[in-house]
Design a protein around this motif. Sequence first.
Motif, PDB file in Angstrom:
ATOM      1  N   HIS A 111       1.863  19.928  -6.170  1.00 56.41           N
ATOM      2  CA  HIS A 111       0.560  19.717  -5.529  1.00 56.41           C
ATOM      3  C   HIS A 111       0.341  18.231  -5.221  1.00 56.41           C
ATOM      4  O   HIS A 111       0.018  17.858  -4.088  1.00 56.41           O
ATOM      5  N   TRP A 112       0.537  17.371  -6.225  1.00 59.14           N
ATOM      6  CA  TRP A 112       0.255  15.940  -6.030  1.00 59.14           C
ATOM      7  C   TRP A 112       1.278  15.284  -5.129  1.00 59.14           C
ATOM      8  O   TRP A 112       0.961  14.346  -4.389  1.00 59.14           O
ATOM      9  N   GLN A 139      -4.947   8.429   3.394  1.00 56.93           N
ATOM     10  CA  GLN A 139      -4.983   8.789   1.977  1.00 56.93           C
ATOM     11  C   GLN A 139      -6.330   9.372   1.570  1.00 56.93           C
ATOM     12  O   GLN A 139      -6.453   9.907   0.467  1.00 56.93           O
ATOM     13  N   LYS A 141       1.847  13.897   2.368  1.00 56.64           N
ATOM     14  CA  LYS A 141       1.133  14.134   3.632  1.00 56.64           C
ATOM     15  C   LYS A 141       0.516  12.822   4.135  1.00 56.64           C
ATOM     16  O   LYS A 141       0.635  12.469   5.310  1.00 56.64           O
ATOM     17  N   ALA A 142      -0.136  12.092   3.229  1.00 62.53           N
ATOM     18  CA  ALA A 142      -0.773  10.828   3.610  1.00 62.53           C
ATOM     19  C   ALA A 142       0.275   9.781   3.998  1.00 62.53           C
ATOM     20  O   ALA A 142       0.118   9.061   4.987  1.00 62.53           O
ATOM     21  N   THR A 180       3.239   4.840  -6.488  1.00 69.88           N
ATOM     22  CA  THR A 180       3.207   4.461  -7.905  1.00 69.88           C
ATOM     23  C   THR A 180       1.846   4.691  -8.556  1.00 69.88           C
ATOM     24  O   THR A 180       1.779   4.831  -9.780  1.00 69.88           O
ATOM     25  N   CYS A 181       0.762   4.697  -7.762  1.00 68.64           N
ATOM     26  CA  CYS A 181      -0.573   4.936  -8.333  1.00 68.64           C
ATOM     27  C   CYS A 181      -1.049   6.361  -8.078  1.00 68.64           C
ATOM     28  O   CYS A 181      -1.805   6.894  -8.885  1.00 68.64           O
ATOM     29  N   ASP A 182      -0.658   6.958  -6.972  1.00 66.74           N
ATOM     30  CA  ASP A 182      -1.315   8.208  -6.578  1.00 66.74           C
ATOM     31  C   ASP A 182      -0.433   9.449  -6.637  1.00 66.74           C
ATOM     32  O   ASP A 182      -0.937  10.558  -6.522  1.00 66.74           O
ATOM     33  N   ALA A 240       0.839  -1.206   0.000  1.00 68.13           N
ATOM     34  CA  ALA A 240       0.000   0.000   0.000  1.00 68.13           C
ATOM     35  C   ALA A 240       0.872   1.254   0.000  1.00 68.13           C
ATOM     36  O   ALA A 240       0.563   2.237  -0.689  1.00 68.13           O
ATOM     37  N   GLU A 298       1.738  10.462   7.399  1.00 68.21           N
ATOM     38  CA  GLU A 298       0.825  10.050   8.465  1.00 68.21           C
ATOM     39  C   GLU A 298       0.836   8.546   8.647  1.00 68.21           C
ATOM     40  O   GLU A 298       0.860   8.047   9.772  1.00 68.21           O
ATOM     41  N   GLN A 299       0.808   7.821   7.533  1.00 72.45           N
ATOM     42  CA  GLN A 299       0.821   6.367   7.638  1.00 72.45           C
ATOM     43  C   GLN A 299       2.096   5.880   8.315  1.00 72.45           C
ATOM     44  O   GLN A 299       2.062   5.009   9.178  1.00 72.45           O
ATOM     45  N   ARG A 311     -10.565  13.680  -8.469  1.00 64.09           N
ATOM     46  CA  ARG A 311      -9.746  14.755  -7.881  1.00 64.09           C
ATOM     47  C   ARG A 311      -8.844  15.412  -8.926  1.00 64.09           C
ATOM     48  O   ARG A 311      -8.542  16.601  -8.834  1.00 64.09           O
ATOM     49  N   GLN A 352      -5.462   0.579  -0.655  1.00 63.42           N
ATOM     50  CA  GLN A 352      -4.976   0.419  -2.034  1.00 63.42           C
ATOM     51  C   GLN A 352      -5.556  -0.848  -2.670  1.00 63.42           C
ATOM     52  O   GLN A 352      -5.271  -1.958  -2.225  1.00 63.42           O
ATOM     53  N   LEU A 395       0.955  11.313 -11.953  1.00 63.35           N
ATOM     54  CA  LEU A 395       0.457  12.665 -12.202  1.00 63.35           C
ATOM     55  C   LEU A 395       1.571  13.653 -12.527  1.00 63.35           C
ATOM     56  O   LEU A 395       1.302  14.745 -13.042  1.00 63.35           O
ATOM     57  N   MET A 403       2.257   1.641  -3.472  1.00 62.13           N
ATOM     58  CA  MET A 403       1.230   2.083  -4.432  1.00 62.13           C
ATOM     59  C   MET A 403       0.773   3.509  -4.169  1.00 62.13           C
ATOM     60  O   MET A 403       0.303   4.180  -5.098  1.00 62.13           O
ATOM     61  N   ALA A 404       0.910   3.960  -2.929  1.00 57.82           N
ATOM     62  CA  ALA A 404       0.613   5.372  -2.654  1.00 57.82           C
ATOM     63  C   ALA A 404       1.541   6.266  -3.476  1.00 57.82           C
ATOM     64  O   ALA A 404       1.190   7.381  -3.838  1.00 57.82           O
ATOM     65  N   THR A 414       3.975  23.662 -10.321  1.00 53.80           N
ATOM     66  CA  THR A 414       2.963  23.772  -9.267  1.00 53.80           C
ATOM     67  C   THR A 414       2.086  22.523  -9.243  1.00 53.80           C
ATOM     68  O   THR A 414       1.767  21.984  -8.177  1.00 53.80           O
ATOM     69  N   TRP A 415       1.709  22.067 -10.426  1.00 51.51           N
ATOM     70  CA  TRP A 415       0.907  20.839 -10.565  1.00 51.51           C
ATOM     71  C   TRP A 415       1.633  19.639  -9.933  1.00 51.51           C
ATOM     72  O   TRP A 415       1.085  18.923  -9.104  1.00 51.51           O
TER      73      TRP A 415
END
Lengths: 220, 220
Positions: A140-141, B55, A147-148, A108-110, A102, A151-152, B118, B70, A114, A105-106, A136-137
Amino acid sequence: MATGLVLYSYWRSSAAYRVRIALNLKGLEYETRPVHLVQDGGQQHAPAFQALNPQEMVPCLLDGDRVITQSLAIMEYLDEMHPELETALLPVDARGRAQVRALAMAVTCDIHPLGNLRVLQQLEAEFGASEEQRATWSRHWMAVGFKAIEEQLSDSAATGRYCHGETPSMADACLIPQVYNALRWKLPMDDYPTIARIHRACNELEAFQRAAPEAQPDAP
Amino acid sequence: MATGLVLYSYWRSSAAYRVRIALNLKGLEYETRPVHLVQDGGQQHAPAFQALNPQEMVPCLLDGDRVITQSLAIMEYLDEMHPELETALLPVDARGRAQVRALAMAVTCDIHPLGNLRVLQQLEAEFGASEEQRATWSRHWMAVGFKAIEEQLSDSAATGRYCHGETPSMADACLIPQVYNALRWKLPMDDYPTIARIHRACNELEAFQRAAPEAQPDAP
């Protein structure tokens, strides 16, 4: 150890960087075949490479006559083909494996998809995005994703010197190339102390140092 | 079978749809807890859910006190916890597993993240993208991704009635929700005959039918 592994790679590709880390962590020798993602209109679009990987992306691993694509699928494959515990990229327990996957993937996917070169090119083509807007784009991602992940990592008892315990895993192999990108895009890392600490710990290891973009044969 | 599985889901979430397919294919019962991604400014951002999954995304699976996030990590977890061969989401051989994972990731890493709600919201906020421009953006990445997947499927001897052989796998669980999105965005499917054929074959199965967005308790 002559394994006959060949990695189609680009020095600054984040996804190829992950696989280089994984190969080094597992102690597997491999031959690098550079694919320049910008020159010649993108060598990944050349017919010979496209025949190998219809996705027209690096990394792409050859193991004898087997063609393996997608960085995470390559890492899982390496772990299954070389299951020695001391170089495992995933822990042994299902819960720990899920946590590591997870985290990976946080990235590689999220995050990574982008800020990819092809996406930034499309933002410019479709919306006339300036270099500053593209930066900036990307930031942002990365900020949302880091951040997530921060926290994890800071919430989990499983977090150790590395993303999961005291040995580097698939999660570290994904996170460190993303931090490399973040520093390149000048994302301030102050809000992510755990990520920054793990980044330092990983980069003390030879496996990560040898995988770094600047250490590649095709780096300028 | 009382497994105590709880799935945080949204009827039209492509990633939740994947996991619903996987749970059904494996014959696992579960409780659905809907998380509305638009109402209340997005219920995934509510503190109680954010504490569960930093997330702020669905799907999120509870297995007793374990929180698994995920979609692909959840599917791998389910396959490891319930390794019965007849409902395996991955083939047994390393090469086949790599092929299935790579197909799944061609969707989850290279198509789906770019057409996510998003991301479309951010295109509107940053670049004033109109609804038509957002649709064009989504269709672009689906067309690029499906072209590659179509080639991989039509080139591979491993392709059968489903993405890999004669039983549905993790690859089908990822591909079918993406085709659902493609049809919703009115992407012509004529150029992807193998994908279209597999889509039809999967949707003949009850596991896929029961996982469909319109069959969910939170569908309008």
